[in-house]
Structure formats: C-alpha cells, structure tokens
Design an enzyme around this catalytic site. Structure first.
Site: not given
Ligand code: NAD
Length: 493
Positions: A176, A251, A285
C-alpha cells in the site's frame, strides 16, 4: 490510472469495489495529473485473502532460491529499461527533481540486484548438539503474508526496500503506497507482473490509511507488517497488530543532528550541512535538521550557510535548472508553516526563509524556501519535533561532551552526522551517538548492503543488508535423529 484499473488483486487488475477514485496532484503547479482507483476496506480484505491463498496454496514460498533470485534480477532489468518513465512519474507526483528521481530508480535497481545475490548465499546453519546421531539444522523460511506500507517522500524507493527482500524470502504481500503519491508504485507493479511474479504473490491497494488500516493491520491473516511513515501512525499500527501478536517493523521519523567541530574541513562541511537538510526540500527522514556547531566557528559557519541557502534554486522538478522542488502538498506546507510560526513565537531567531516565495512562477505550487533559525535550544518544538520540511535549527556547543549530549537529546534516533578532522574524536563521537546511521565527514549516503533503521522512537527492525532479508524470514530449528531411540525418562514400571 485514468480509467484503467489500478488495484492488483490475485493477479488481476481491478477497479475499487465501490467505484472510489482519487485525484493525484502535481505539487509543482497544483494540476491534477491522474485519477486513480481508491480502494475500499473490502478491496484490502480481498488483497490480503489473495496473498494468504498464494502463500498457503501457491508455489512461490517453495520456489527454489535460484528462481527467486533470477526474478529479482529480471525486475532490476525492467527498472532500468523504464527508468526514465518511472523517474518522470515520481517527479510529477512528489515534486522532487528529475535528477533525484533518476537516482532513486538506480538505487531501487541496486536493492533488487543486492537481494538477488544475497538470497542465494544466505545459508542454513548446522548445529553440533554433541550427539553424532543427531543432525540439527537452523533453517530460514518465508514469514508468510506481508503488508507493506510506504510514505510519500520516496514512494518507489521505500516500497522497493520492502518488496525486494519479501520476494527474495518467498513471501506473498499486499503493498500500500501513500495515497498522496501512488503513481510510481502502480507502474512498478505492472513491471513486476511483466517480470513474471506469480498471481497473488504481490497485491496492490492504494487509498487512505484511515480506511484501509483495519483490513491491513488488524487482520489475523497477516504475518508481518513492514511500515515506513510517521511516529503517530507507527504507534497505531503497532498497537493494533499486537492484538494478533503480528510481527511489526516500523521505520519512523527523525530529528537528526549534524555536529560540526571547529576543526572540520570547511567547504565540504558547509556544503553537506546545506545538502543534508535542504535536499528534497527537507522531506527526508534522515535530513540533518539540527545543526550543532562549535561556538568558536558558529557565527561564520551559519553566515556561510545562509548565503548558500539563499542561492538554492526552487522550481518545478521537471526543469533541469531547479535544485529543489515544492513540498508534497498544500496540506503539508500548512504544517510546515505552523511549525515555523511556533518557532518564532518560542523565540527562535529567523535568519532566512520563513515565508512563501514571492516569485510568481512558483505561486501555483506548494513551495517553501530554505529556512534557518539561530538561537535554538531543546525547549523549542522546532528542535524537538519533526517538521519534514526545509528548516534548519542552530544549536552551539563548547565541549565534545556537550556536543554528544545535544546529539542524543532527542526522542528519535534515526541518523546523525559528525564532522571533525580529529580521527580519534570522530570515532569517540560516532560510537557515543544513539542513532541507527552515523556519518563521519559525510552525510546522507546509504548502500543496499548496510542496514538502515532507527534507535528509540525512530522505529524498530531494519531494512537493507542481511537483516533486511531476515525480517521476512522465520527461523526454524529442525532436530533430526538418524538413530531413533526411547527417551528413557518414564520407565513404565
Ligand atoms: P504517514 O504515517 O502519514 O503515512 C505513511 C503510510 O501509512 C501511508 O501509506 C498512509 O496511508 C499509511 N497509513 C496512515 N494511517 C494508517 C493506518 N491507521 N493504518 C495503516 N496505514 C496507515 O507518513 P507520511 O506523512 O506518508 O510520511 C512521512 C513520515 O515518514 C515522516 O515521519 C518520515 O520521517 C517518515 N519516513 C521514515 C523513513 C525511515 O526510513 N525511517 C523513510 C521515509 C519516511
């Protein structure tokens, strides 16, 4: 996409069962670039069922390692064949520059090549139990049905860090992507189909996490959830999955320190602090958002950064002249603006940026300029919380111990940078920092062969490297007695 079905379930492309769609917006100019199917809860449940059936009844989990490796190599070939098309989709969807999107496709390719090699060499282990009649083996088996959830900042790259080892291990999966940036993943799943991934092994649903979350994570048919995204979502998923004792790897975000000692090489330090925080408009990130600089050089160093930051060329990522693109959405820009307003109200000293660009050419996009705050400390939200935008805060130190203390003074622990020309000090500081990746006199680089992941609230589990494959494997101990005999414990007398 644009009328063609975008959900891939059990080897068939289908529309959402309730006819739901979502417009995908180019953040560089606000235009709608595609309309894609938006899955409903029932679609996600179908996708998990298809993955379950492919795992329980299909041939993939027991497919010989050499065949799995060959498939990963074919996928890598197709990625390179379609590199430009994928890069353009990524740029138009995320806003990042085309140069960066091309690098992403190359990195994704290298991850598939890496796991194609690794799955062939990761051997089972024979254990000596002290009895010559017993053959004791520790073997690795695919963990089962995996749910792979990715964020919007590196859509194709983050998803491939999951799909490559999951396929290599023999798992089946439901992918997803973020609902904000689904395009490159849809195109990629078409490539997986072309490469010969068997039906049901990779399933794709896109849509909002709030709608699909329960089907994907609160589901006894799922064996492993690999999630990359924000801390709040990671917490929710971990909580929900615990009900089923489902293994979860998360992550999450970062608030990454970049520590500069007075003896650091000047030019590369200025350049890499700048790149480390402003690449991809800070939507990384591992972005080095906290500059922690030795007091004796701080004024000059920050002045040099401000001068360079003001020269960064913002623009549409498709324009080769652009050095950085817009933020991913208007909604995200509003979040960044709220963080900046809080920083100012808490006393941070704004040196540059801090408001929308006035260039009319950028007016339709969600652009936000490189922004630098001096005079920062841990009492400020801008130093503690992840903004995920082009914001650098400056803190100062006078001793090595203070620098280490500041660098570890965060609830996150994803990545950190250290810059010094004193090798012994460099080694002391990198070992003292509690972060998953630490760069010494460099910043931002990674390789498919080395693990990536966070300490503390930046997550658990690891991607890439051998551990990134092991996440998708169960360990089984097989004790085989070649000369069966009674245990002799209960005498029967
Ligand atoms: P987000 O948590 O809003 O969403 C991430 C994913 O989770 C999306 O696909 C979203 O639709 C899904 N999601 C949201 N609610 C959910 C639920 N209840 N159940 C299942 N899936 C759900 O994050 P974002 O805004 O898309 O991305 C930014 C974040 O990602 C930042 O905090 C960044 O630091 C982090 N990030 C971390 C890494 C790493 O390697 N540690 C890499 C890239 C991004």
């Amino acid at each position: 996409m644009n009328g063609e079905p975008d959900l891939f379930v059990g080897g068939t492309w289908v529309h959402a069962c309730d006819g739901g769609t979502r417009d995908v917006v180019n953040p560089a100019d606000g235009s709608v670039i595609a309309t894609v199917d938006e899955a409903a809860d029932a679609d996600a449940r179908d996708a998990v069922r298809a993955a379950r059936a492919a795992f329980d009844d299909g041939a993939w989990p027991a497919t010989p390692v050499a065949e799995r490796a060959a498939l990963l190599d074919r996928i890598a070939d197709l990625l390179q064949r379609d590199k430009e098309e994928l890069a353009v989709l990524e740029t138009r969807d995320t806003g990042k520059t085309l140069a960066e999107s091309r690098i992403d496709v190359d990195d994704v390719t290298s991850v598939f090549r890496y796991y194609a090699k690794l799955v062939g060499v990761e051997a089972d282990r024979v254990v000596d139990v002290g009895d010559p009649t017993v053959i004791s083996r520790v073997v690795r088996e695919p963990i089962g049905v995996c749910v792979l959830i990715a964020p919007w900042n590196y859509p194709l790259l983050q998803m491939s860090w999951k799909i490559a080892p999951a396929l290599g291990a023999g798992c089946t999966m439901v992918a997803k992507p973020s609902e904000v940036t689904p395009l490159s993943t849809i195109a990629f799943v078409h490539l997986l189909e072309e490469a010969g991934v068997p039906p049901g092994v990779v399933n794709l649903v896109q849509g909002s996490g709030a709608v699909l979350g329960a089907a994907l994570t609160d589901n006894a048919d799922v064996d492993f959830i690999s999630f990359t995204g924000g801390l709040a979502t990671g917490r929710t998923i971990s909580r929900v999955a615990a009900e089923h004792v489902t293994k979860v790897a998360v992550e999450l975000g970062g608030k990454n320190p970049h520590i500069v000692f007075a003896d650091a090489e000047w030019e590369s330090s200025v350049d890499q602090v700048l790149t480390g925080v402003f690449l991809h408009s800070g939507q990384v990130c591992s972005a080095g958002t906290r500059l922690i600089v030795e007091e004796s050089i701080a004024d000059d160093f920050v002045a040099a950064l401000v001068e360079r930051a003001e020269k960064i060329r913002m623009g549409d990522g498709m324009d080769p002249a652009s050095e950085t693109g817009p933020l991913v959405s208007e909604q995200h820009r509003a979040k960044v603006e709220a963080h900046v307003a809080t920083a100012i109200s808490e006393g941070a000293k704004l040196l540059t940026g801090g408001s929308r660009p006035t260039d009319p050419a950028l007016a339709a996009g969600s652009f936000y300029p490189p922004t630098i705050f001096d005079g920062c400390d841990r009492s400020m939200a801008i130093v503690r919380e992840e903004t995920f935008g082009p914001i650098l805060t400056v803190e100062r130190f006078t001793s090595e111990a203070e620098a280490i203390g500041l660098g570890n003074d965060t609830e996150y622990g994803l990545a950190a940078g250290v810059r010094t020309s004193d090798a012994a000090r460099g080694e002391r500081v990198v070992r003292a920092l509690r972060h998953g990746t630490v760069w010494l006199n460099d910043f931002g680089y990674y390789t498919a062969a080395a693990e990536w992941g966070g300490f503390r609230k930046s997550g658990n589990g690891r991607e890439l490297g051998p551990t990134g494959l092991a996440e998708y494997q169960e360990i089984k101990h097989i004790w085989h007695n070649t000369a069966p005999k009674s245990a002799g414990w209960f005498t029967g007398e």
